[in-house]
Design a protein around this motif. Structure first.
Motif, PDB file in Angstrom:
ATOM      1  N   ILE A 165       0.838  -1.199   0.000  1.00  0.00           N
ATOM      2  CA  ILE A 165       0.000   0.000   0.000  1.00  0.00           C
ATOM      3  C   ILE A 165       0.874   1.250   0.000  1.00  0.00           C
ATOM      4  N   ARG A 166       1.954   1.228   0.773  1.00  0.00           N
ATOM      5  CA  ARG A 166       2.855   2.391   0.814  1.00  0.00           C
ATOM      6  C   ARG A 166       3.441   2.677  -0.576  1.00  0.00           C
ATOM      7  N   ASP A 167       3.784   1.613  -1.288  1.00  0.00           N
ATOM      8  CA  ASP A 167       4.311   1.794  -2.645  1.00  0.00           C
ATOM      9  C   ASP A 167       3.315   2.534  -3.525  1.00  0.00           C
ATOM     10  N   VAL A 168       2.050   2.177  -3.394  1.00  0.00           N
ATOM     11  CA  VAL A 168       1.023   2.800  -4.229  1.00  0.00           C
ATOM     12  C   VAL A 168       0.783   4.241  -3.790  1.00  0.00           C
ATOM     13  N   LEU A 169       0.757   4.476  -2.489  1.00  0.00           N
ATOM     14  CA  LEU A 169       0.566   5.834  -1.982  1.00  0.00           C
ATOM     15  C   LEU A 169       1.639   6.792  -2.487  1.00  0.00           C
ATOM     16  N   THR A 170       2.852   6.301  -2.631  1.00  0.00           N
ATOM     17  CA  THR A 170       3.981   7.154  -2.998  1.00  0.00           C
ATOM     18  C   THR A 170       4.344   7.075  -4.484  1.00  0.00           C
ATOM     19  N   MET A 171       3.495   6.442  -5.270  1.00  0.00           N
ATOM     20  CA  MET A 171       3.743   6.296  -6.708  1.00  0.00           C
ATOM     21  C   MET A 171       5.050   5.565  -6.980  1.00  0.00           C
ATOM     22  N   THR A 172       5.354   4.566  -6.152  1.00  0.00           N
ATOM     23  CA  THR A 172       6.535   3.741  -6.388  1.00  0.00           C
ATOM     24  C   THR A 172       6.120   2.279  -6.585  1.00  0.00           C
ATOM     25  N   SER A 173       4.974   2.075  -7.194  1.00  0.00           N
ATOM     26  CA  SER A 173       4.471   0.711  -7.406  1.00  0.00           C
ATOM     27  C   SER A 173       5.367  -0.080  -8.348  1.00  0.00           C
ATOM     28  N   GLY A 174       6.075   0.616  -9.244  1.00  0.00           N
ATOM     29  CA  GLY A 174       6.900  -0.064 -10.238  1.00  0.00           C
ATOM     30  C   GLY A 174       6.133  -0.561 -11.442  1.00  0.00           C
ATOM     31  N   VAL A 175       4.816  -0.329 -11.475  1.00  0.00           N
ATOM     32  CA  VAL A 175       3.995  -0.797 -12.591  1.00  0.00           C
ATOM     33  C   VAL A 175       4.352  -0.015 -13.858  1.00  0.00           C
TER      34      VAL A 175
END
Length: 387
Positions: A165-175
């Motif tokens: 979730i933190r990755d998504v919140l910070t736009m670091t999902s890597g997708v």
């Protein structure tokens, strides 16, 4: 023979009715697709941005029964010639400046007015982050390092499998996601066509299979990350995130007008960019954040979430918090931060100077080199100018 003819004509009539209905539905889909293709046309963009509910699926959010919260008038100020030139150059349609919670400047341009509901574009991401903070505080989402798929099984096997979730919140999902608004085949424009044709945003997110980087390692702006946050909210609470946004953020604010949220064909809110508000109401949201989440006599967003979401959070030193833009050099300029949307939508907040600036625009040159720095420099100049 007569019986056969009666049956034949009845079947034909049913087929004609069904065909007419299908044609009507298709006509609406085609109209929305055409709206997407002409949304940013120079002669249409200003009007389009003030009537998005006529162009796409949309729903009205209940503003609640309470009175409109006060935005008193302060000492009026005038814009410098440099600021006036910036307004013209950046195709600004609305500008509201608050100092110490009071309106010191308000103006509308290009035939728009104070009652227009203007599209937020990605400023909506920051409003969804505010909602997210209320759920974290109450424990509905207890761990930002939990996996997205723990709350959204539909995303198993997608590029979001293994993303926190933190990755998504910070736009670091890597997708892997192409956010090029100027390229027809980009992912962001494919997503727009899904929205226009009544498709499923959830399905679109689940269809993304490729990673560009390892989760958490690199900040890369991916708009659909915010939609995934909406999916997490729904998975954690069993509630529609737009309904929760209305209850927890919109209704306590005392807004002037009921907002509009664009939706996909299944009624799912376009939470990454589909919010429509009056410009003064965008300013109210900014003032609420400036006041540590307190507004209209109550704590709407937890103060610790306001502090965390508007601080540097993204990997590799990127200027991003939890769905808020945080300039890398902000400590030198009053710890300022902003919500930002394409084509020139901003809520700029400068805590040290107690200033909020809400801007709507139809800036066709928003993606040109240097425009981002130009806008930030102007906000900082306006914050320092005063009446």
């Amino acid at each position: 023979m007569r019986r056969f003819l009666r049956i034949f004509w009845r079947v034909l009539l049913v087929l004609l009715v069904l065909g007419a209905g299908a044609a009507l539905v298709k006509r609406d889909d085609i109209a929305r697709l055409m709206a997407v293709q002409m949304l940013f046309d120079e002669g249409r963009i200003v009007a389009n941005f003030s009537q998005m509910d006529r162009l796409f699926h949309a729903r009205v959010l209940d503003r609640g029964p309470g009175p409109v919260s006060a935005l008193p008038m302060g000492v009026p100020e005038t814009l410098s010639p440099e600021a006036e030139a910036w307004v013209n150059r950046r195709a600004v349609t609305a500008l509201v400046i608050l100092r110490d919670g009071r309106i010191t400047y308000e103006n509308y341009y290009k035939g728009t007015g104070p009652e227009d509901l203007r599209i937020s574009w990605s400023m909506a991401k920051s409003v969804l982050s505010a909602l997210f903070g209320t759920l974290v505080a109450e424990g509905a989402i207890p761990d930002l390092d939990a996996q997205v798929v723990d709350f959204v099984p539909q995303l198993k096997g997608s590029a979001y499998d293994g993303v926190s979730i933190r990755d998504v919140l910070t736009m670091t999902s890597g997708v892997h996601f192409d956010e090029d608004y100027m390229k027809f085949s980009s992912d962001i424009n494919r997503m727009g066509r899904v929205l226009a044709l009544g498709g499923s945003m959830d399905g679109f997110a689940a269809s993304l299979k490729t990673r560009a980087t390892e989760p958490g390692s690199h900040m890369h702006y991916v708009s659909v990350d915010t939609h995934v946050l909406g999916m997490v909210i729904k998975g954690a609470t069993g509630r529609d995130p737009v309904d929760l946004m209305a209850e927890r953020i919109i209704q306590p604010m005392g807004l002037e007008a009921s907002p509009v949220m664009l939706t996909d064909g299944e009624g799912t809110g376009f939470v990454l960019g589909g919010l429509n508000l009056r410009t003064r109401d965008y300013a109210r949201i900014g003032q609420m954040f400036l006041q540590g989440g307190f507004w209209n006599g109550r704590q709407i967003v937890p103060a610790d979430w306001v502090a965390a979401s508007t601080a540097h959070q993204a990997a590799d030193g990127a200027g991003y918090g939890y769905q808020w833009w945080v300039p890398r050099d902000n400590a030198d300029f009053g710890n300022d931060y902003m919500a930002q949307g394409i084509y020139g939508q901003f809520i700029y907040i400068n805590p040290a100077r107690n200033v909020v600036i809400a801007v709507n625009a139809a800036d066709l040159g928003f993606a040109a080199d240097g425009v981002t720095d130009e806008n930030l420099a102007m906000f900082r100049q306006l914050a320092q100018a005063g009446p």
